[in-house]
Motif scaffolding. Structure first.
Motif, PDB file in Angstrom:
ATOM      1  N   GLY A  33       0.837  -1.197   0.000  1.00 18.59           N
ATOM      2  CA  GLY A  33       0.000   0.000   0.000  1.00 18.59           C
ATOM      3  C   GLY A  33       0.867   1.241   0.000  1.00 18.59           C
ATOM      4  N   ALA A  34       0.486   2.230  -0.774  1.00 22.94           N
ATOM      5  CA  ALA A  34       1.242   3.480  -0.853  1.00 22.94           C
ATOM      6  C   ALA A  34       0.286   4.655  -0.910  1.00 22.94           C
ATOM      7  N   LYS A  91       2.793   1.091   3.212  1.00 19.30           N
ATOM      8  CA  LYS A  91       4.226   0.851   3.309  1.00 19.30           C
ATOM      9  C   LYS A  91       5.035   2.121   3.089  1.00 19.30           C
ATOM     10  N   GLY A  92       4.445   3.096   2.373  1.00 20.48           N
ATOM     11  CA  GLY A  92       5.197   4.309   2.096  1.00 20.48           C
ATOM     12  C   GLY A  92       4.322   5.467   1.692  1.00 20.48           C
ATOM     13  N   ILE A  93       4.877   6.660   1.807  1.00 18.91           N
ATOM     14  CA  ILE A  93       4.190   7.901   1.465  1.00 18.91           C
ATOM     15  C   ILE A  93       5.066   8.727   0.534  1.00 18.91           C
ATOM     16  N   LEU A  94       4.463   9.255  -0.519  1.00 16.85           N
ATOM     17  CA  LEU A  94       5.081  10.271  -1.365  1.00 16.85           C
ATOM     18  C   LEU A  94       4.365  11.574  -1.075  1.00 16.85           C
ATOM     19  N   GLN A 109       6.150  10.565  12.654  1.00 16.52           N
ATOM     20  CA  GLN A 109       5.218   9.529  13.104  1.00 16.52           C
ATOM     21  C   GLN A 109       5.118   8.409  12.079  1.00 16.52           C
ATOM     22  N   ALA A 110       5.069   8.798  10.802  1.00 21.09           N
ATOM     23  CA  ALA A 110       4.979   7.787   9.745  1.00 21.09           C
ATOM     24  C   ALA A 110       6.239   6.936   9.692  1.00 21.09           C
ATOM     25  N   ARG A 111       7.392   7.578   9.779  1.00 18.02           N
ATOM     26  CA  ARG A 111       8.647   6.823   9.734  1.00 18.02           C
ATOM     27  C   ARG A 111       8.796   5.932  10.969  1.00 18.02           C
ATOM     28  N   ASP A 112       8.364   6.433  12.128  1.00 14.36           N
ATOM     29  CA  ASP A 112       8.420   5.627  13.350  1.00 14.36           C
ATOM     30  C   ASP A 112       7.512   4.403  13.240  1.00 14.36           C
ATOM     31  N   ALA A 113       6.471   4.512  12.392  1.00 19.36           N
ATOM     32  CA  ALA A 113       5.558   3.388  12.168  1.00 19.36           C
ATOM     33  C   ALA A 113       6.093   2.413  11.121  1.00 19.36           C
ATOM     34  N   GLY A 114       7.312   2.679  10.621  1.00 21.76           N
ATOM     35  CA  GLY A 114       7.942   1.762   9.679  1.00 21.76           C
ATOM     36  C   GLY A 114       7.689   2.079   8.224  1.00 21.76           C
ATOM     37  N   MET A 115       7.170   3.262   7.947  1.00 23.93           N
ATOM     38  CA  MET A 115       6.875   3.643   6.568  1.00 23.93           C
ATOM     39  C   MET A 115       8.061   4.371   5.936  1.00 23.93           C
ATOM     40  N   LEU A 116       8.219   4.187   4.628  1.00 26.05           N
ATOM     41  CA  LEU A 116       9.198   4.947   3.865  1.00 26.05           C
ATOM     42  C   LEU A 116       8.521   6.245   3.417  1.00 26.05           C
ATOM     43  N   VAL A 117       9.125   7.386   3.730  1.00 26.36           N
ATOM     44  CA  VAL A 117       8.554   8.681   3.347  1.00 26.36           C
ATOM     45  C   VAL A 117       9.498   9.372   2.380  1.00 26.36           C
ATOM     46  N   ILE A 118       8.970   9.684   1.195  1.00 24.73           N
ATOM     47  CA  ILE A 118       9.747  10.343   0.151  1.00 24.73           C
ATOM     48  C   ILE A 118       9.115  11.686  -0.185  1.00 24.73           C
ATOM     49  N   ALA A 129      14.542  14.952   7.116  1.00 21.49           N
ATOM     50  CA  ALA A 129      13.319  14.562   7.823  1.00 21.49           C
ATOM     51  C   ALA A 129      12.565  13.499   7.035  1.00 21.49           C
ATOM     52  N   ALA A 130      12.787  13.433   5.729  1.00 18.72           N
ATOM     53  CA  ALA A 130      12.243  12.366   4.893  1.00 18.72           C
ATOM     54  C   ALA A 130      13.342  11.343   4.630  1.00 18.72           C
ATOM     55  N   ASP A 131      12.951  10.132   4.266  1.00 19.12           N
ATOM     56  CA  ASP A 131      13.941   9.107   3.942  1.00 19.12           C
ATOM     57  C   ASP A 131      14.695   9.452   2.667  1.00 19.12           C
ATOM     58  N   ALA A 132      14.005  10.136   1.748  1.00 21.22           N
ATOM     59  CA  ALA A 132      14.630  10.511   0.478  1.00 21.22           C
ATOM     60  C   ALA A 132      13.834  11.654  -0.141  1.00 21.22           C
ATOM     61  N   THR A 133      14.444  12.340  -1.097  1.00 24.19           N
ATOM     62  CA  THR A 133      13.779  13.409  -1.839  1.00 24.19           C
ATOM     63  C   THR A 133      14.033  13.182  -3.321  1.00 24.19           C
TER      64      THR A 133
END
Length: 345
Positions: A33-34, A91-94, A109-118, A129-133
């Motif tokens: 899920g994304a 699983k992740g957020i863009l 909060q999203a990353r602490d929940a195990g989500m990849l945030v881009i 603050a994001a996993d990637a840009t």
């Protein structure tokens, strides 16, 4: 912050969250899920971003949910969307953040929940603050139109009267980078590169904000023309704002003697370059940002792999090209015909 303000903010967020929660949750076992969260769903840039994400999600079997603010700057709705995605087990957020600093706590909060945030297009503040840009080099995009404007004016660049049509008073990173890039390219000392508006070069008539839309561009241009009706260079955060600025200039009969530059590269904006509304624009590629983002979420869900930045940069660079039919010496550009072949929206 007053109790009244806090209560009002809470109500807005609750209302937005209630509306967003109407979307079905990601079902357990359904795969990856994304979420894609954009600033609006009306700007052609974000429309194309959504198309790119949806196409790649369909190709890879990713279950994509999309959300958008009501207007550029609608921070509360974006926070509510993140909360929905966490609750749904994505699983992740863009995300293209409206407020690049205030969104950081929700992203954590999203990353602490195990989500990849881009972050797409607009780096968070701070960027890590994001996993990637995945983004245009927005400073370079601004620098290209600044160099082009200065080269086009030649010796008269020393006497320019410049209007700066920015995005928002909150100064999101994308707006700061483009603004400061333009000024640097034009040859103006930007003072603190982390914010706009502190410059003391007398060529700058002033800054105003547009919300990235045509009506905002028109009003901002009117405000700055009231300060100095002889403005002859206009920097705009994007092409809808440029179109509004042109209308304000046209209303006083000055549309033919003012140089307007912008960033985006959407098909309507490139058409405006062809028609002489905009002198040059820096083209970016939102479909690539979004499709690469979906690929990254799929990889993260599969084996925990995180995307790597472009060598020498702290983000993944999705490219930029200056579009104009009036090339300037020393400034690399592509023609309007090439820009139309690559445009979106």
């Amino acid at each position: 912050m007053t109790t009244k303000t806090t209560f009002k903010t809470a109500l807005l967020a609750a209302a937005a969250f209630g509306a967003l929660s109407a979307a079905p949750a990601f079902a357990a076992g359904d795969g990856v899920g994304a979420c894609l969260i954009t600033k609006t769903d009306t700007n052609p840039f974000f429309v194309k971003m959504k198309e790119g994400a949806e196409a790649k999600a369909a190709e890879l079997g990713v279950d994509l949910k999309t959300y958008a603010g009501k207007i550029d700057g609608d921070h509360e709705t974006q926070v509510a969307a993140i909360e929905t995605c966490i609750a749904d087990g994505a699983k992740g957020i863009l995300i293209t953040a409206s407020d690049t600093s205030s969104i950081v706590s929700a992203v954590k909060q999203a990353r602490d929940a195990g989500m990849l945030v881009i972050a797409l297009d607009t780096p968070l503040n701070p960027i890590d603050a994001a996993d990637a840009t995945f983004a245009t080099d927005n400073f370079l995009a601004g620098e290209l139109i600044g160099k082009w404007a200065a080269a086009t004016l030649g010796d008269e660049a020393a006497n320019a009267k410049i209007a700066m049509l920015d995005l928002a008073v909150s100064q999101p990173t994308v707006g700061v980078l483009r603004d400061q890039g333009f000024l640097t390219g034009f040859g103006i000392d930007v003072k603190d590169p982390g914010k706009w508006g502190d410059e003391d070069d007398p060529r700058i008539v002033g800054n105003d904000v547009t919300a990235g839309n045509e009506e905002g561009g028109r009003k901002a241009m009117e405000n700055l023309l009231a300060k100095d009706p002889m403005i002859n260079v206009v920097y705009t955060i994007n092409e809808p704002a440029a179109a509004g600025a042109y209308e304000a200039l046209k209303a006083i009969g000055r549309e033919g003697d003012v140089l307007i530059v912008s960033v985006d590269g959407g098909c309507p904006g490139v058409a405006n370059v062809k028609d002489g509304v905009i002198g040059a624009t820096s083209q970016q590629y939102p479909l690539l940002m979004a499709s690469k983002g979906i690929e990254a979420i799929a990889a993260w869900a599969k084996d925990g792999t995180k995307p790597a930045p472009t060598e020498g940069k702290n983000f993944f660079d999705t490219g930029v090209a200056l579009v104009t039919d009036k090339p300037a010496e020393g400034v690399e550009s592509i023609s309007v015909a090439e820009g139309m072949d690559r445009c979106w929206g």
